[in-house]
Design a protein around this motif. Structure first.
Motif, PDB file in Angstrom:
ATOM      1  N   SER A  29       0.861  -1.181   0.000  1.00 32.93           N
ATOM      2  CA  SER A  29       0.000   0.000   0.000  1.00 32.93           C
ATOM      3  C   SER A  29       0.897   1.229   0.000  1.00 32.93           C
ATOM      4  O   SER A  29       1.289   1.704   1.057  1.00 32.93           O
ATOM      5  N   LYS A  31       0.500   4.345  -0.448  1.00 29.35           N
ATOM      6  CA  LYS A  31       0.052   5.545   0.262  1.00 29.35           C
ATOM      7  C   LYS A  31       0.269   5.434   1.756  1.00 29.35           C
ATOM      8  O   LYS A  31       0.599   6.409   2.418  1.00 29.35           O
ATOM      9  N   LYS A  32       0.057   4.236   2.288  1.00 34.27           N
ATOM     10  CA  LYS A  32       0.239   4.035   3.723  1.00 34.27           C
ATOM     11  C   LYS A  32       1.669   3.646   4.071  1.00 34.27           C
ATOM     12  O   LYS A  32       2.046   3.626   5.229  1.00 34.27           O
ATOM     13  N   ARG A  34       2.906   0.711   3.750  1.00 38.75           N
ATOM     14  CA  ARG A  34       2.848  -0.592   4.413  1.00 38.75           C
ATOM     15  C   ARG A  34       2.800  -1.735   3.414  1.00 38.75           C
ATOM     16  O   ARG A  34       2.329  -1.570   2.296  1.00 38.75           O
ATOM     17  N   HIS A  66       4.877  -1.813   8.444  1.00 35.87           N
ATOM     18  CA  HIS A  66       5.389  -0.580   7.851  1.00 35.87           C
ATOM     19  C   HIS A  66       6.720  -0.821   7.147  1.00 35.87           C
ATOM     20  O   HIS A  66       7.560  -1.591   7.634  1.00 35.87           O
TER      21      HIS A  66
END
Ligand SMILES: [Zn+2]
Length: 105
Positions: A29, A31-32, A34, A66
């Protein structure tokens, strides 16, 4: 901002309960920041009965980790490494192992 690790990369965890364990990336992901890593950071989830889980109950599932807690494992030298970048003669940018120089893309 994208992530410099991709699906199917082999990574190792550098912090937490799974420190030192390895797994391959199942999904990212960007954007996160992660990543979900196969069989790492497993959490138990209580499921209500549904079509998919007719009995309900507890299932185990990977929780995202993360990026900063992960290091790429180089397929050539088999060590956790930081990722470098270089440009090929064709002009395309590739990832390289900072330890052995292997191109990782
Ligand atoms: Zn290497």
């Amino acid at each position: 901002m994208g992530l410099d690790i991709k699906k199917e990369d082999m990574v190792t965890v550098i912090l937490g309960d799974d420190k030192g364990k390895r797994g391959s990336i199942l999904s990212v992901s960007p954007k996160k920041g992660r990543c979900v890593v196969e069989r790492l950071n497993m959490i138990k989830r209580h499921m209500k009965p549904s079509k998919k889980y007719t009995q309900g109950g507890i299932i185990e599932k990977e929780a995202p980790i993360h990026r900063s807690n992960l290091m790429l494992v180089c397929p050539k030298c088999d060590k956790p490494t930081k990722i470098g970048h270089k440009f090929l003669e064709s002009g395309s940018k590739v990832r390289v192992c900072r330890k052995c120089g292997e191109v990782l893309d």
